[in-house]
Write a protein that holds these residues in place. Structure first.
Motif, mmCIF file in Angstrom:
data_model
loop_
_atom_site.group_PDB
_atom_site.id
_atom_site.type_symbol
_atom_site.label_atom_id
_atom_site.label_comp_id
_atom_site.label_asym_id
_atom_site.label_seq_id
_atom_site.Cartn_x
_atom_site.Cartn_y
_atom_site.Cartn_z
ATOM 1 N N GLN A 26 0.885 -1.493 -0.169
ATOM 2 C CA GLN A 26 0.076 -0.535 0.088
ATOM 3 C C GLN A 26 1.140 1.401 -0.217
ATOM 4 O O GLN A 26 0.486 2.178 -0.485
ATOM 5 N N MET A 27 1.524 0.940 0.237
ATOM 6 C CA MET A 27 3.656 2.193 0.919
ATOM 7 C C MET A 27 3.456 2.796 -0.770
ATOM 8 O O MET A 27 3.819 3.802 -0.840
ATOM 9 N N TRP A 28 3.563 1.894 -1.684
ATOM 10 C CA TRP A 28 3.439 2.340 -2.350
ATOM 11 C C TRP A 28 3.118 3.340 -3.490
ATOM 12 O O TRP A 28 3.885 4.210 -4.215
ATOM 13 N N LEU A 29 1.714 3.192 -3.064
ATOM 14 C CA LEU A 29 0.965 4.284 -3.670
ATOM 15 C C LEU A 29 0.794 5.891 -3.187
ATOM 16 O O LEU A 29 0.665 6.686 -3.856
ATOM 17 N N SER A 30 2.118 6.354 -2.124
ATOM 18 C CA SER A 30 2.285 7.242 -1.849
ATOM 19 C C SER A 30 3.466 7.796 -2.504
ATOM 20 O O SER A 30 3.622 8.837 -2.450
ATOM 21 N N ASN A 31 3.657 7.163 -3.695
ATOM 22 C CA ASN A 31 4.901 7.960 -4.731
ATOM 23 C C ASN A 31 4.514 7.629 -5.844
ATOM 24 O O ASN A 31 3.862 6.534 -6.414
ATOM 25 N N PRO A 32 4.525 8.991 -6.885
ATOM 26 C CA PRO A 32 3.801 9.171 -7.264
ATOM 27 C C PRO A 32 4.906 7.999 -8.736
ATOM 28 O O PRO A 32 4.487 7.888 -9.961
ATOM 29 N N GLY A 33 6.107 7.524 -8.256
ATOM 30 C CA GLY A 33 6.869 6.672 -9.661
ATOM 31 C C GLY A 33 6.621 5.429 -10.034
ATOM 32 O O GLY A 33 6.550 4.640 -11.188
ATOM 33 N N CYS A 34 5.232 4.580 -8.230
ATOM 34 C CA CYS A 34 4.364 3.630 -8.916
ATOM 35 C C CYS A 34 4.009 3.720 -10.096
ATOM 36 O O CYS A 34 3.714 2.519 -11.012
ATOM 37 N N GLU A 35 3.187 4.948 -10.420
ATOM 38 C CA GLU A 35 1.762 4.569 -11.496
ATOM 39 C C GLU A 35 2.644 4.721 -12.788
ATOM 40 O O GLU A 35 3.168 3.979 -13.651
ATOM 41 N N GLU A 36 3.706 5.253 -12.789
ATOM 42 C CA GLU A 36 5.216 5.236 -13.343
ATOM 43 C C GLU A 36 5.138 3.867 -14.307
ATOM 44 O O GLU A 36 5.219 3.354 -15.587
ATOM 45 N N VAL A 37 6.093 3.599 -13.465
ATOM 46 C CA VAL A 37 6.768 1.623 -13.274
ATOM 47 C C VAL A 37 5.645 1.077 -14.154
ATOM 48 O O VAL A 37 5.835 0.374 -15.242
ATOM 49 N N VAL A 38 4.293 1.337 -13.593
ATOM 50 C CA VAL A 38 3.323 0.164 -14.343
ATOM 51 C C VAL A 38 2.731 0.776 -15.600
ATOM 52 O O VAL A 38 2.100 -0.376 -15.878
ATOM 53 N N CYS A 39 2.950 1.912 -16.086
ATOM 54 C CA CYS A 39 1.998 2.046 -17.169
ATOM 55 C C CYS A 39 3.410 1.919 -18.417
ATOM 56 O O CYS A 39 3.217 1.187 -19.739
#
Length: 325
Positions: free
Chosen positions: A247-260
């Motif tokens: 859950q804590m990964w969502l606090s970092n905007p880089g998470c969405e970029e890695v998934v995309c």
């Protein structure tokens, strides 16, 4: 296999739930006994899913206190025979030559009524003999050297515990780790440490599993430490780490970029295989990203836990708990 027992002092605390998950991942026990759950069955079911166990047996809390739960996996043949507010009594590999008894125990916290818990233990001893392991939080010590700080324990109080141990034919398993399993720190900088949690076994159990080890683990979310019993000295195997989204990964905007980026990568297989490969690639890339972004956070948490354990040892010697409160 291994068995874990912990007086968690309430599963409604999110920090306690997270620490339980961490302990389960690290030690991989087949059986987990929790005392003082202080919660309802709905929360216990959520906990069961979070730690990935197949079965549970619940002794409900009374009002806002108490509560026991036993979790176990399909990999172990466990049958619950009886339960009470003081125990959950089970048999492993029932009706086979490998049959033995596992009693998860919680001693009465009120000293004036502690004899009630000992009477229950005596009643359990009256049943047909099997190799027997009884572990948990007994809320009592055997000797004065199992307590540091505070007033001396009354002799008769310890003697009642020693007598029931003798009547049941138990021996106290030696352990590795911190000497004391419970602590309380006061604002006047004084502290009390006691060994309230232990593993007791009969001689027939010890002869059957003579190489077994007991470990006192460290924790920060309860005033009791968990105890782990590894049967026949088998250290829990190190398994390949499964991917788990944090859950804590969502606090970092880089998470969405890695998934995309991982999801948009091309694959030469069919639609179904393409989706599976995308999911696999997302997991791999997130794992690598997590090591770089949050890896230092985990290392710092582990360093602080070790430092806290060191400060507690210092407090035991100095009598000043200002750095551990």
């Amino acid at each position: 296999m291994s068995c874990l027992a912990w007086n968690c002092r309430g599963l409604g605390n999110l920090r306690t739930g997270r620490e339980l998950v961490e302990i389960i991942r690290a030690k991989d026990p087949a059986v987990v006994f929790l005392a003082e759950t202080l919660t309802d069955d709905a929360r216990l079911e959520v906990t069961q899913r979070s730690i990935g166990f197949d079965h549970r047996w619940v002794v409900p809390r009374v009002g806002r206190s108490g509560g026991l739960v036993l979790y176990w996996k399909d990999s172990i043949n466990l049958t619950v025979e009886d339960s009470d507010k003081y125990y959950i009594d089970a048999v492993i590999d029932k009706n086979s030559e490998n049959e033995w008894r596992l009693t998860s125990f919680y001693g009465e916290p009120d000293t004036a009524r502690r004899h009630e818990a000992w009477d229950k233990l005596r009643a359990l001893n009256s049943q047909p003999e099997k190799p027997w392991l009884c572990y948990g939080d007994f809320n009592e010590i055997i000797r004065q050297d199992e307590k540091l700080g505070g007033s001396r324990r009354p002799y008769n109080q310890m003697q009642q515990f020693r007598e029931v141990i003798d009547e049941c034919g138990f021996m106290d398993m030696v352990f590795e780790g911190p000497k004391y399993t419970w602590s309380k720190h006061f604002e006047n900088r004084n502290s009390i440490w006691e060994r309230l949690d232990r593993c007791l076994v009969t001689n027939s159990w010890f002869m059957k599993f003579g190489g077994s080890k007991v470990y006192h683990l460290n924790c920060t979310s309860s005033d009791h430490v968990p105890i782990l019993i590894s049967l026949s000295g088998l250290i829990p195997p190190i398994r390949k780490k499964l991917f788990r989204f944090e859950q804590m990964w969502l606090s970092n905007p880089g998470c969405e970029e890695v998934v995309c980026v991982a999801w948009d990568s091309r694959s030469g297989v069919g639609n179904e295989g393409n989706i599976l490969s995308k999911v696999e690639k997302c997991g791999k890339e997130l794992g690598n990203w997590e090591k770089n972004v949050f890896g230092n956070v985990r290392m710092e948490m582990n360093r602080l836990k070790k430092a806290l354990a060191g400060e507690e040892r210092v407090a035991m010697v100095s009598g000043n708990n200002i750095r551990v409160r």
